[in-house]
Design an enzyme around this catalytic site. Structure first.
Site, PDB file in Angstrom:
ATOM      1  N   THR A   1       0.825  -1.222   0.000  1.00 17.33           N
ATOM      2  CA  THR A   1       0.000   0.000   0.000  1.00 17.33           C
ATOM      3  C   THR A   1       0.854   1.264   0.000  1.00 17.33           C
ATOM      4  OG1 THR A   1       0.013   0.115   2.403  1.00 17.33           O
ATOM      5  CG2 THR A   1      -1.752  -1.188   1.402  1.00 17.33           C
TER       6      THR A   1
ATOM      7  N   ASP B   1      17.199   1.865  -1.944  1.00 17.73           N
ATOM      8  CA  ASP B   1      16.601   1.738  -0.609  1.00 17.73           C
ATOM      9  C   ASP B   1      17.610   2.197   0.439  1.00 17.73           C
ATOM     10  OD1 ASP B   1      15.941   0.526   1.993  1.00 17.73           O
ATOM     11  OD2 ASP B   1      14.287  -0.378   0.887  1.00 17.73           O
TER      12      ASP B   1
ATOM     13  N   ASP C   1      18.378  -0.287   3.443  1.00 16.09           N
ATOM     14  CA  ASP C   1      19.172  -1.451   3.028  1.00 16.09           C
ATOM     15  C   ASP C   1      20.612  -1.061   2.722  1.00 16.09           C
ATOM     16  OD1 ASP C   1      17.104  -3.199   3.355  1.00 16.09           O
ATOM     17  OD2 ASP C   1      16.549  -3.285   1.245  1.00 16.09           O
TER      18      ASP C   1
HETATM   19  C1  PRP Z   1      12.068   4.519   3.643  1.00 12.43           C
HETATM   20  C2  PRP Z   1      12.705   5.853   3.993  1.00 12.43           C
HETATM   21  C3  PRP Z   1      11.522   6.639   4.506  1.00 12.43           C
HETATM   22  C4  PRP Z   1      10.401   6.141   3.656  1.00 12.43           C
HETATM   23  C5  PRP Z   1      10.115   7.182   2.597  1.00 12.43           C
HETATM   24  O1  PRP Z   1      11.888   3.759   4.770  1.00 12.43           O
HETATM   25  O2  PRP Z   1      13.764   5.744   4.900  1.00 12.43           O
HETATM   26  O3  PRP Z   1      11.250   6.438   5.875  1.00 12.43           O
HETATM   27  O4  PRP Z   1      10.835   4.928   3.042  1.00 12.43           O
HETATM   28  O5  PRP Z   1       9.028   6.805   1.836  1.00 12.43           O
HETATM   29  P1  PRP Z   1       7.640   7.614   1.870  1.00 12.43           P
HETATM   30  O6  PRP Z   1       7.979   9.053   1.770  1.00 12.43           O
HETATM   31  O7  PRP Z   1       6.931   7.085   0.665  1.00 12.43           O
HETATM   32  O8  PRP Z   1       6.940   7.250   3.150  1.00 12.43           O
HETATM   33  P2  PRP Z   1      11.359   2.248   4.721  1.00 12.43           P
HETATM   34  O9  PRP Z   1       9.875   2.230   4.863  1.00 12.43           O
HETATM   35  O10 PRP Z   1      11.934   1.540   3.541  1.00 12.43           O
HETATM   36  O11 PRP Z   1      11.898   1.632   6.069  1.00 12.43           O
HETATM   37  P3  PRP Z   1      13.411   1.396   6.568  1.00 12.43           P
HETATM   38  O12 PRP Z   1      13.972   2.749   6.931  1.00 12.43           O
HETATM   39  O13 PRP Z   1      13.217   0.539   7.770  1.00 12.43           O
HETATM   40  O14 PRP Z   1      14.197   0.725   5.487  1.00 12.43           O
HETATM   41  N1  URA Z   2      12.486   4.779   0.439  1.00 14.72           N
HETATM   42  C1  URA Z   2      13.758   4.558   0.043  1.00 14.72           C
HETATM   43  O1  URA Z   2      14.599   4.063   0.811  1.00 14.72           O
HETATM   44  N2  URA Z   2      14.091   4.895  -1.222  1.00 14.72           N
HETATM   45  C2  URA Z   2      13.215   5.440  -2.079  1.00 14.72           C
HETATM   46  O2  URA Z   2      13.590   5.739  -3.229  1.00 14.72           O
HETATM   47  C3  URA Z   2      11.897   5.650  -1.647  1.00 14.72           C
HETATM   48  C4  URA Z   2      11.561   5.317  -0.377  1.00 14.72           C
END
Ligand code: PRP
Ligand code: URA
Length: 209
Positions: free
Chosen positions: A108, A200, A203
């Site tokens: 989602t 990401d 990651d």
């Molecule tokens: C990533 C990033 C943000 C989010 C941004 O986190 O670090 O928190 O996505 O996306 P948005 O603006 O569409 O919400 P992620 O959910 O991958 O989690 P992580 O930091 O645990 O990898």
């Molecule tokens: N979260 C990430 O880590 N990378 C992107 O490009 C978007 C969301």
């Protein structure tokens, strides 16, 4: 409407290029994010209020300046936001660090909160919410909702890379929040990734898949 500041300092832009490079390994990626966070912290603190004090130098008593105003708190959005904390604390060592855990549901793209811990004197602090990525804006909006629900009144958001969609959504949801970014990219792709982006962020920081 919250203002958007893009930091075009050459050092920030140079380091960001290597952060984006897919051949940059975890160790170097982490170091570069840390360095850029320090440089951005220097920029965001430019307007901090000062007050005059008297200081005895070895020569005379002089009127000098120290920081005044509200105390700060840094709020990394877990996990990737953690990569920016130490870099900011290098310049603002007395800041408190609050944490908010959010992940994006891969289907989602909606943020799901799984952890939150804030300082007790929440009304008295300037909060800097930090996350390397502002993609759809969902995570930043939810983190700021969570802070406001608990009484925070002074909030800023800082990230490395923002998509135009995320900037617009965050400005609309929280018009009182200024946004500080190192680069505004082109767009989001169909999976909600920023293009060109850096992949990401979590990651790449922590060496996971
Ligand atoms: C990533 C990033 C943000 C989010 C941004 O986190 O670090 O928190 O996505 O996306 P948005 O603006 O569409 O919400 P992620 O959910 O991958 O989690 P992580 O930091 O645990 O990898
Ligand atoms: N979260 C990430 O880590 N990378 C992107 O490009 C978007 C969301």
């Amino acid at each position: 409407m919250g203002k958007v500041y893009v930091f075009d300092h050459p050092l920030i832009q140079h380091k960001l290029t290597f952060i984006r490079d897919k051949n940059t390994g975890t160790k170097e990626f982490r170091e570069l994010v840390d360095e850029v966070a320090t440089l951005m912290a220097f920029e965001i603190t430019r307007d901090m209020p000062l007050e005059e004090v008297e200081t005895e130098t070895p020569v005379v008593t002089a009127k000098t300046k120290v920081l005044a105003g509200k105390k700060m708190a840094i709020v990394p959005i877990l996990r990737a936001g953690l990569g920016m904390v130490d870099g900011m604390l290098k310049l603002i060592p007395a800041a408190k660090v609050a944490h908010i855990g959010l992940y994006r549901d891969p289907e989602t793209l909606q943020p799901v909160e799984y952890y939150a811990k804030f300082p007790a004197d929440i009304e008295e602090r300037d909060f800097y919410v930090v996350d390397p990525m502002l993609a759809t804006g969902g995570s930043a909006i939810e983190a700021i909702n969570s802070l406001k629900k608990r009484g925070a009144t002074s909030i800023k958001f800082m990230c490395l890379i923002a998509a135009p969609e995320g900037v617009e959504a965050l400005q609309k949801a929280h018009p009182d929040v200024d946004i500080y970014i190192a680069a505004k990219d082109e767009k989001l792709n169909d999976h909600g990734y920023i293009v060109p982006g850096l992949g990401d962020a979590g990651d790449r920081l922590f060496g996971t898949k």
